[in-house]
Design a protein around this motif. Structure first.
Motif, short mmCIF file in Angstrom:
data_model
loop_
_atom_site.label_atom_id
_atom_site.label_comp_id
_atom_site.label_asym_id
_atom_site.label_seq_id
_atom_site.Cartn_x
_atom_site.Cartn_y
_atom_site.Cartn_z
N GLN A 11 0.81 -1.22 0.00
CA GLN A 11 0.00 0.00 0.00
C GLN A 11 0.85 1.27 0.00
OE1 GLN A 11 -2.48 -0.42 3.47
NE2 GLN A 11 -0.83 0.01 4.92
N GLU A 12 1.98 1.24 0.69
CA GLU A 12 2.83 2.42 0.72
C GLU A 12 3.45 2.68 -0.66
OE1 GLU A 12 6.57 4.32 3.24
OE2 GLU A 12 5.57 2.50 3.94
N GLU A 13 3.89 1.62 -1.33
CA GLU A 13 4.45 1.76 -2.67
C GLU A 13 3.38 2.25 -3.65
OE1 GLU A 13 7.90 -1.71 -2.54
OE2 GLU A 13 5.84 -2.21 -3.13
N GLN A 52 2.92 5.97 -3.16
CA GLN A 52 4.01 6.73 -3.77
C GLN A 52 3.87 6.76 -5.29
OE1 GLN A 52 6.15 8.65 -2.31
NE2 GLN A 52 5.54 8.06 -0.22
N TRP A 58 -4.83 3.96 0.11
CA TRP A 58 -4.25 4.18 1.44
C TRP A 58 -3.30 5.37 1.40
CZ3 TRP A 58 0.82 4.52 2.84
CH2 TRP A 58 1.12 4.50 4.21
N TYR A 59 -3.23 6.13 2.53
CA TYR A 59 -2.26 7.22 2.65
C TYR A 59 -1.76 7.27 4.09
CZ TYR A 59 -6.28 9.77 4.58
OH TYR A 59 -7.36 10.15 5.33
N PRO A 60 -0.57 7.83 4.35
CA PRO A 60 0.00 7.86 5.70
C PRO A 60 -0.91 8.59 6.70
CG PRO A 60 1.68 8.38 4.08
CD PRO A 60 0.37 8.36 3.34
N GLU A 113 3.24 15.41 -0.09
CA GLU A 113 4.32 14.54 -0.54
C GLU A 113 5.02 15.11 -1.77
OE1 GLU A 113 5.63 11.40 0.42
OE2 GLU A 113 4.69 11.88 2.34
N GLN A 142 6.68 9.11 10.84
CA GLN A 142 6.99 9.42 9.45
C GLN A 142 8.45 9.83 9.27
OE1 GLN A 142 4.78 11.06 11.39
NE2 GLN A 142 4.61 13.24 10.88
#
Length: 437
Positions: free
Chosen positions: A3-5, A8, A66-68, A81, A122
Motif C-alpha cells: 500500500q505504501e508503494e 508513492q 491508502w495514505y500515511p 508529498e 513518518q
C-alpha cells in the motif's frame, strides 16, 4: 506492490500529470507563479492544487487509496508529498497547534509534545529534504541555496532555521521550526496550572497596579514569556506603551486590544538605529519581549533611567542573582563602559525579578523565586532580597515580608490604596508561610 508503494506511485502519477498539463499551458509564466505561490503556502493557490488533485483522484477512481496517517486526507497527502511540507505537515494540524517547536534531523522528524520532543513515525528522505529547503527558500529569493545556514519566516510567522553542508554531520542536516505559542492566561488560570501559588493571585493584581519595573527570567520554555503576557493583560489599557521584540512573539493587540501599544520588530542592527527615538518617546511604559543582547539591555536601562515606570522584560538566565552582572557584561561588550558601574545602573533600573523554572516533567512550570532588587548609589552595593521561594519537595511557596524604603516610596507615589493592599497581602502570605512551617 504494497500500500505504501502504491501511494508513492499515485503521487508520482499526479505530479507527472500536472507537469504535463503545465508544460502545455498557453500562459506558462502565470502557471509558474501559481506553482511558486502554492509551494510557499498561499491559501488560494494551495486550494487550487487540492481541487485539481481531488479531480484527478475522482477521474482515476483512486479515492480509496491508502495514505500515511500523518495527513488529514488523501488529497492533502498527495499535495504535501509532492509539493508541500511532507511529514512536517502534521505539525501544522489542529492536533499540534499548541506545540511550539519541531525538528527535522536527517530523515527523522520530531514534534514538541507536552514538554517532550517526540520522535514521529513518518520519515523524510534526503531528496525530499532538499526539495523542502528549496521550497522554503522561495520565501526569501535573495538567499543563496548553497549557504550552510538560513533563517527564514513562513507566512504564518513560523521561524525556520536551516543547518546543512559543513555545519552538520553527513546526512544529518537540520531544519528547526519554531512558532510562538503565548496562551492568554489569567493569574487564576496560571495558579490552576500550578505555575504560581493560588494564594498570591490578589497580590499579583495589586503588584501590576504599582507600576514597578519587572524582569521575568529563566531558561527556555520556563514560562517567563507567558507570565509576562499574563502580567501585561492586567495593565491599564488607557496607558500608552511601546513593545520591542526581535521576533513577533507576544500578540499585545490580542491581549489588550483597545490599548494604544506600538509594536516594533527590530534586530540588533535596527535597534541601534532607533534607540534614540525610543528614548525620546513619551510612552507610559516599554516592553522588551526578550533582551538578547547588550544593545537591547542598554536601551532598557537608559529608558528606565529617564524615570519610565511599568517596564517589563524577559531575560534568559539560570541564576537570577547573576542578573545585574550578566546584563552589565552584555552591555559593556556591546557599547563599552565599566562593568561595575553598569551593574549598578542595571540594578537601579529594575525593581523586581521573577524567576521561572521547568520541572523534570517539562510540561510543568513553576515560579521559582521573586527578588526585590535595588542599589545603593553611595556605597556602590547591589541588594537582592528574596521575598518568595519555591519548595520543590512540597510543591509550595514560602514568602518573606520585605519592602525596601525605595520600593515603598515608589509604590505609595504610584497608587497609595494599591500599595497598602499590596503591603497587607505580602504580610499575610509571610504569616501563612510561618504557620505552615
Amino acid at each position: 506492490m504494497n500500500q505504501e508503494e502504491y501511494f508513492q506511485e499515485l503521487c508520482r502519477s499526479v505530479s507527472d500529470n500536472f507537469f504535463e498539463e503545465w508544460e502545455n499551458a498557453s500562459h506558462m509564466q502565470d502557471q509558474s507563479q501559481k506553482i511558486k505561490k502554492a509551494i510557499i503556502g498561499y491559501q488560494d493557490e494551495v486550494e487550487e492544487f487540492i481541487q485539481k488533485i481531488r479531480s484527478f483522484l475522482v477521474q482515476n477512481k483512486c479515492e480509496d487509496v491508502w495514505y500515511p496517517a500523518c495527513y488529514e486526507s488523501l488529497e492533502w497527502a498527495v499535495y504535501h508529498e509532492n509539493w508541500g511540507l511532507s511529514g512536517m505537515a502534521e505539525w501544522f494540524s489542529e492536533s499540534y497547534r499548541e506545540s511550539s517547536s519541531a525538528k527535522i534531523i536527517g530523515d527523522r522528524i520530531y514534534f514538541l509534545d507536552d514538554g517532550q520532543m517526540k520522535l514521529m513515525p513518518q520519515k523524510i528522505s534526503r531528496e525530499r529534504r532538499e526539495q523542502l529547503v528549496r521550497a522554503l527558500l522561495l520565501l526569501t529569493p535573495e538567499e543563496r541555496l548553497d549557504k550552510e545556514f538560513h533563517e527564514i519566516y513562513m507566512l504564518d510567522g513560523t521561524r525556520i532555521t536551516i543547518f546543512s553542508g559543513g555545519m552538520t554531520k553527513p546526512d544529518q542536516d537540520v531544519i528547526i521550526f519554531r512558532r510562538y505559542i503565548i496562551p492568554t492566561y489569567t493569574f487564576e488560570e496560571q495558579a490552576e496550572r500550578g505555575t504560581i501559588p493560588a494564594e498570591a493571585v490578589p497580590l499579583f493584581k495589586e503588584w501590576v497596579k504599582l507600576g514597578y519595573n519587572v524582569v521575568f527570567t529563566g531558561a527556555i520554555r520556563s514560562s517567563k514569556t507567558t507570565f509576562l503576557a499574563t502580567w501585561q493583560s492586567y495593565e491599564d489599557p488607557s496607558l500608552e506603551g511601546v513593545m520591542l521584540e526581535t521576533d513577533p512573539e507576544i500578540p499585545i493587540h490580542k491581549l489588550i486590544p483597545e490599548a494604544p501599544v506600538v509594536q516594533l520588530i527590530a534586530d540588533n542592527e535596527k535597534l541601534a538605529g532607533i534607540s534614540k527615538n525610543l528614548l525620546r518617546s513619551d510612552a507610559d511604559y516599554f516592553i522588551l519581549g526578550e533582551a538578547r543582547d547588550g544593545i537591547a539591555l542598554d536601551t532598557a536601562v537608559r529608558i528606565a533611567g529617564k524615570g519610565t515606570r511599568r517596564m517589563k522584560m524577559t531575560f534568559h538566565i539560570r541564576e537570577p542573582l547573576d542578573f545585574p552582572n550578566d546584563a552589565a557584561w552584555e552591555i559593556s561588550r556591546s557599547v563599552g563602559g565599566d562593568m561595575k558601574t553598569m551593574a549598578l545602573r542595571v540594578a537601579g533600573a529594575f525593581d523586581y525579578i521573577f524567576h521561572f523554572i521547568q520541572l523534570k516533567d517539562k510540561s510543568r512550570k513553576r515560579l521559582n523565586a521573586i527578588y526585590e532588587m535595588s542599589c545603593d548609589r553611595v556605597t556602590g552595593e547591589i541588594s537582592m532580597v528574596r521575598i518568595c521561594s519555591y519548595d520543590l519537595d512540597r510543591d509550595t511557596w514560602r514568602w518573606n515580608y520585605y519592602i525596601g524604603e525605595e520600593k515603598q516610596m515608589l509604590g505609595e507615589d504610584e497608587d497609595l490604596i494599591a500599595f497598602k493592599a499590596f503591603d497587607q497581602l505580602l504580610k499575610e502570605l509571610d504569616e501563612q508561610s510561618e504557620e505552615v512551617v
